[in-house]
Design a protein around this motif. Structure first.
Motif, PDB file in Angstrom:
ATOM      1  N   THR A 121      -0.052   7.687  -5.910  1.00 40.37           N
ATOM      2  CA  THR A 121       0.559   8.974  -6.195  1.00 40.37           C
ATOM      3  C   THR A 121       2.022   8.847  -6.617  1.00 40.37           C
ATOM      4  OG1 THR A 121      -0.917  10.051  -4.637  1.00 40.37           O
ATOM      5  CG2 THR A 121       1.101  11.238  -5.205  1.00 40.37           C
ATOM      6  N   TYR A 122       2.758   7.965  -5.979  1.00 40.38           N
ATOM      7  CA  TYR A 122       4.201   7.887  -6.207  1.00 40.38           C
ATOM      8  C   TYR A 122       4.638   6.752  -7.127  1.00 40.38           C
ATOM      9  CZ  TYR A 122       4.360  11.526  -2.767  1.00 40.38           C
ATOM     10  OH  TYR A 122       4.173  12.710  -2.099  1.00 40.38           O
ATOM     11  N   GLN A 123       3.664   6.126  -7.816  1.00 41.35           N
ATOM     12  CA  GLN A 123       3.990   5.116  -8.823  1.00 41.35           C
ATOM     13  C   GLN A 123       4.860   5.769  -9.898  1.00 41.35           C
ATOM     14  OE1 GLN A 123       2.692   1.884  -8.641  1.00 41.35           O
ATOM     15  NE2 GLN A 123       4.064   1.370 -10.288  1.00 41.35           N
ATOM     16  N   GLY A 124       6.000   5.172 -10.177  1.00 45.99           N
ATOM     17  CA  GLY A 124       6.908   5.732 -11.174  1.00 45.99           C
ATOM     18  C   GLY A 124       7.870   6.766 -10.629  1.00 45.99           C
ATOM     19  N   VAL A 125       7.626   7.237  -9.416  1.00 44.98           N
ATOM     20  CA  VAL A 125       8.529   8.202  -8.779  1.00 44.98           C
ATOM     21  C   VAL A 125       9.530   7.451  -7.901  1.00 44.98           C
ATOM     22  CG1 VAL A 125       8.672  10.174  -7.203  1.00 44.98           C
ATOM     23  CG2 VAL A 125       6.769  10.011  -8.835  1.00 44.98           C
ATOM     24  N   PHE A 126       9.005   6.524  -7.088  1.00 46.99           N
ATOM     25  CA  PHE A 126       9.839   5.669  -6.251  1.00 46.99           C
ATOM     26  C   PHE A 126       9.869   4.271  -6.851  1.00 46.99           C
ATOM     27  CE2 PHE A 126       8.322   8.865  -3.153  1.00 46.99           C
ATOM     28  CZ  PHE A 126       9.543   9.344  -2.732  1.00 46.99           C
ATOM     29  N   SER A 127      10.862   3.498  -6.472  1.00 44.97           N
ATOM     30  CA  SER A 127      10.968   2.140  -6.990  1.00 44.97           C
ATOM     31  C   SER A 127       9.769   1.306  -6.537  1.00 44.97           C
ATOM     32  CB  SER A 127      12.263   1.477  -6.504  1.00 44.97           C
ATOM     33  OG  SER A 127      12.171   1.164  -5.128  1.00 44.97           O
ATOM     34  N   ASP A 154       5.520  -0.493   1.602  1.00 42.25           N
ATOM     35  CA  ASP A 154       4.498   0.258   2.310  1.00 42.25           C
ATOM     36  C   ASP A 154       3.255  -0.616   2.453  1.00 42.25           C
ATOM     37  OD1 ASP A 154       3.648   2.918   3.351  1.00 42.25           O
ATOM     38  OD2 ASP A 154       2.106   2.673   1.822  1.00 42.25           O
ATOM     39  N   SER A 155       2.566  -0.491   3.569  1.00 45.64           N
ATOM     40  CA  SER A 155       1.357  -1.286   3.783  1.00 45.64           C
ATOM     41  C   SER A 155       0.413  -0.525   4.713  1.00 45.64           C
ATOM     42  CB  SER A 155       1.703  -2.638   4.403  1.00 45.64           C
ATOM     43  OG  SER A 155       2.145  -2.457   5.734  1.00 45.64           O
ATOM     44  N   PRO A 156      -0.850  -0.907   4.706  1.00 45.95           N
ATOM     45  CA  PRO A 156      -1.781  -0.272   5.646  1.00 45.95           C
ATOM     46  C   PRO A 156      -1.328  -0.395   7.102  1.00 45.95           C
ATOM     47  CG  PRO A 156      -3.007  -1.438   3.969  1.00 45.95           C
ATOM     48  CD  PRO A 156      -1.545  -1.798   3.778  1.00 45.95           C
ATOM     49  N   SER A 157      -0.729  -1.521   7.466  1.00 49.74           N
ATOM     50  CA  SER A 157      -0.291  -1.672   8.867  1.00 49.74           C
ATOM     51  C   SER A 157       0.860  -0.734   9.198  1.00 49.74           C
ATOM     52  CB  SER A 157       0.072  -3.123   9.172  1.00 49.74           C
ATOM     53  OG  SER A 157       1.157  -3.551   8.389  1.00 49.74           O
TER      54      SER A 157
END
Length: 73
Positions: free
Chosen positions: A25-31, A38-41
């Motif tokens: 969702t935030y690809q291109g919005v945040f670096s 961010d990770s599943p853990s």
């Protein structure tokens, strides 16, 4: 589609789905560096902390018993 409250038993799935959805969702919005941190853990631990907090609710969306999304309220 079934929508239900996520439980402690869902912690791994919530972490996986939440992290994947967030990155998409935030690809291109945040670096990219921020997204890569961010990770599943990380999301799993966030979910587990929310179970004690009681101010946040997670709903798990399932289709044919496969997790397809979450809602964090």
């Amino acid at each position: 589609m079934e929508i239900r409250h996520a439980t402690i038993d869902d912690a791994d799935v919530v972490g996986e789905v939440h992290s994947a959805a967030w990155k998409q969702t935030y690809q291109g919005v945040f670096s990219q560096e921020y997204l890569d941190s961010d990770s599943p853990s990380v999301r799993r631990e966030e979910f587990l902390r929310s179970l004690d907090d009681k101010q946040c609710v997670y709903l798990l969306l399932e289709e044919e018993e496969q997790a397809v999304g979450i809602v964090k309220l």
